[in-house]
Design a protein around this motif. Structure first.
Motif, mmCIF file in Angstrom:
data_model
loop_
_atom_site.group_PDB
_atom_site.id
_atom_site.type_symbol
_atom_site.label_atom_id
_atom_site.label_comp_id
_atom_site.label_asym_id
_atom_site.label_seq_id
_atom_site.Cartn_x
_atom_site.Cartn_y
_atom_site.Cartn_z
ATOM 1 N N ASN A 63 -7.776 25.632 17.078
ATOM 2 C CA ASN A 63 -7.729 24.840 18.585
ATOM 3 C C ASN A 63 -6.460 24.039 18.301
ATOM 4 N N PRO A 64 -4.887 24.735 18.843
ATOM 5 C CA PRO A 64 -3.808 24.176 18.550
ATOM 6 C C PRO A 64 -3.410 22.864 19.470
ATOM 7 N N ASP A 65 -4.373 22.627 20.462
ATOM 8 C CA ASP A 65 -3.794 21.439 21.096
ATOM 9 C C ASP A 65 -4.841 20.112 20.892
ATOM 10 N N LEU A 66 -5.526 19.966 19.688
ATOM 11 C CA LEU A 66 -6.008 18.838 19.213
ATOM 12 C C LEU A 66 -4.999 17.658 19.041
ATOM 13 N N THR A 67 -5.158 16.578 19.199
ATOM 14 C CA THR A 67 -4.311 15.609 19.152
ATOM 15 C C THR A 67 -4.482 15.147 17.664
ATOM 16 N N GLN A 68 -3.230 14.576 17.051
ATOM 17 C CA GLN A 68 -3.492 13.862 15.661
ATOM 18 C C GLN A 68 -4.755 13.135 15.507
ATOM 19 N N ARG A 69 -5.359 12.372 16.389
ATOM 20 C CA ARG A 69 -6.346 11.458 16.321
ATOM 21 C C ARG A 69 -7.317 12.489 16.360
ATOM 22 N N ALA B 203 -7.283 14.144 12.708
ATOM 23 C CA ALA B 203 -7.906 13.040 11.610
ATOM 24 C C ALA B 203 -9.253 12.982 11.505
ATOM 25 N N GLU B 204 -9.827 12.636 12.836
ATOM 26 C CA GLU B 204 -11.287 12.505 12.844
ATOM 27 C C GLU B 204 -12.120 13.606 12.220
ATOM 28 N N LYS B 205 -11.618 15.023 12.647
ATOM 29 C CA LYS B 205 -12.384 15.951 12.559
ATOM 30 C C LYS B 205 -12.396 16.429 10.732
ATOM 31 N N LEU B 206 -11.158 15.855 10.212
ATOM 32 C CA LEU B 206 -11.047 16.109 8.742
ATOM 33 C C LEU B 206 -11.537 14.947 7.822
ATOM 34 N N GLY B 207 -11.570 13.877 8.592
ATOM 35 C CA GLY B 207 -12.003 12.762 7.929
ATOM 36 C C GLY B 207 -11.034 11.882 7.147
ATOM 37 N N VAL B 208 -9.889 12.221 7.869
ATOM 38 C CA VAL B 208 -8.585 11.359 7.162
ATOM 39 C C VAL B 208 -8.125 10.362 8.184
ATOM 40 N N SER B 209 -7.158 9.761 7.518
ATOM 41 C CA SER B 209 -6.522 8.604 8.328
ATOM 42 C C SER B 209 -5.272 9.460 9.326
ATOM 43 N N VAL B 210 -5.116 8.819 10.488
ATOM 44 C CA VAL B 210 -3.943 9.344 11.368
ATOM 45 C C VAL B 210 -2.717 9.555 10.857
ATOM 46 N N GLY B 211 -2.535 8.344 9.739
ATOM 47 C CA GLY B 211 -1.142 8.246 8.996
ATOM 48 C C GLY B 211 -1.135 9.292 8.164
ATOM 49 N N GLY B 212 -2.289 9.732 7.450
ATOM 50 C CA GLY B 212 -2.371 10.556 6.296
ATOM 51 C C GLY B 212 -2.358 12.068 7.040
ATOM 52 N N SER C 266 -1.645 21.407 27.819
ATOM 53 C CA SER C 266 -2.199 20.589 26.722
ATOM 54 C C SER C 266 -3.087 19.465 27.214
ATOM 55 N N LYS C 267 -4.037 19.165 26.353
ATOM 56 C CA LYS C 267 -5.118 17.860 26.876
ATOM 57 C C LYS C 267 -4.213 16.758 26.083
ATOM 58 N N ASN C 268 -3.219 17.063 25.264
ATOM 59 C CA ASN C 268 -2.550 16.062 24.333
ATOM 60 C C ASN C 268 -1.678 15.567 25.260
ATOM 61 N N LYS C 269 -1.500 13.971 25.539
ATOM 62 C CA LYS C 269 -0.901 13.288 26.845
ATOM 63 C C LYS C 269 0.577 13.554 26.664
ATOM 64 N N PHE C 270 1.064 13.857 25.332
ATOM 65 C CA PHE C 270 2.325 14.135 25.196
ATOM 66 C C PHE C 270 2.768 15.624 25.373
ATOM 67 N N GLY C 271 1.750 16.623 25.697
ATOM 68 C CA GLY C 271 2.108 17.914 26.010
ATOM 69 C C GLY C 271 2.570 18.944 24.766
ATOM 70 N N TYR C 272 1.927 18.471 23.691
ATOM 71 C CA TYR C 272 2.490 19.151 22.523
ATOM 72 C C TYR C 272 1.154 19.961 21.788
ATOM 73 N N VAL C 273 1.323 21.048 21.379
ATOM 74 C CA VAL C 273 0.693 21.813 20.544
ATOM 75 C C VAL C 273 1.129 22.255 19.174
ATOM 76 N N TYR C 274 0.310 22.366 18.069
ATOM 77 C CA TYR C 274 0.800 22.734 16.792
ATOM 78 C C TYR C 274 0.404 23.914 16.554
ATOM 79 N N VAL C 275 1.401 25.093 16.282
ATOM 80 C CA VAL C 275 1.051 26.300 16.296
ATOM 81 C C VAL C 275 1.670 26.702 14.786
ATOM 82 N N LEU C 276 0.915 27.514 14.261
ATOM 83 C CA LEU C 276 0.997 28.112 13.085
ATOM 84 C C LEU C 276 2.157 29.110 13.214
ATOM 85 N N THR C 277 3.136 29.179 12.451
ATOM 86 C CA THR C 277 4.247 30.227 12.130
ATOM 87 C C THR C 277 3.707 31.487 11.593
#
Length: 121
Positions: free
Chosen positions: A23-29, A32-41, A63-74
């Motif tokens: 799911n590349p369009d998950l926000t960092q928040r 982080a929530e799914k991984l159980g880590v802090s947003v900073g981490g 993207s549902k991310n308000k900034f319109g970014y997705v994270y893609v594996l190269t």
């Protein structure tokens, strides 16, 4: 021998890459929530993955991310994720076998009859 901290970092990288691939369009928040880590981490981890050329950030209008970014594996990230998957699986299988042996030992210990204590005169 890989240090404990390096194994933890490798596991975190694997989990991040796995979630991003699914799911590349998950926000960092959300990540982080799914991984159980802090947003900073998580941000630190994403920067490291981006710096290694394993993940890239792209603009994506839908993207549902308000900034319109997705994270893609190269392509390199996909290859690294495959390697990490194998290492992760091997480590978890070793942990499973060790835990299984410990459970068996505990079962034997729990079913042993206690020795009668000799009465003292």
């Amino acid at each position: 021998m890989t240090s404990r901290q390096a194994k933890i970092q490798e596991d975190t990288n694997y989990r991040v890459m796995r979630l991003l691939e699914e799911n590349p369009d998950l926000t960092q928040r959300e990540l982080a929530e799914k991984l159980g880590v802090s947003v900073g981490g998580l941000n630190y981890c994403l920067k490291a993955l981006t710096g290694k050329g394993l993940v890239k950030m792209q603009n994506f209008a839908n993207s549902k991310n308000k900034f319109g970014y997705v994270y893609v594996l190269t392509p390199r990230g996909i290859a690294e994720k495959a390697r990490l998957t194998g290492a992760f699986l091997m480590r978890k299988m070793e942990e499973y076998e060790a835990l299984k042996a410990e459970i068996e030992a505990l079962k034997k210990e729990a079913t042993r009859k206690p020795l009668k204590q000799e009465s003292r005169k």
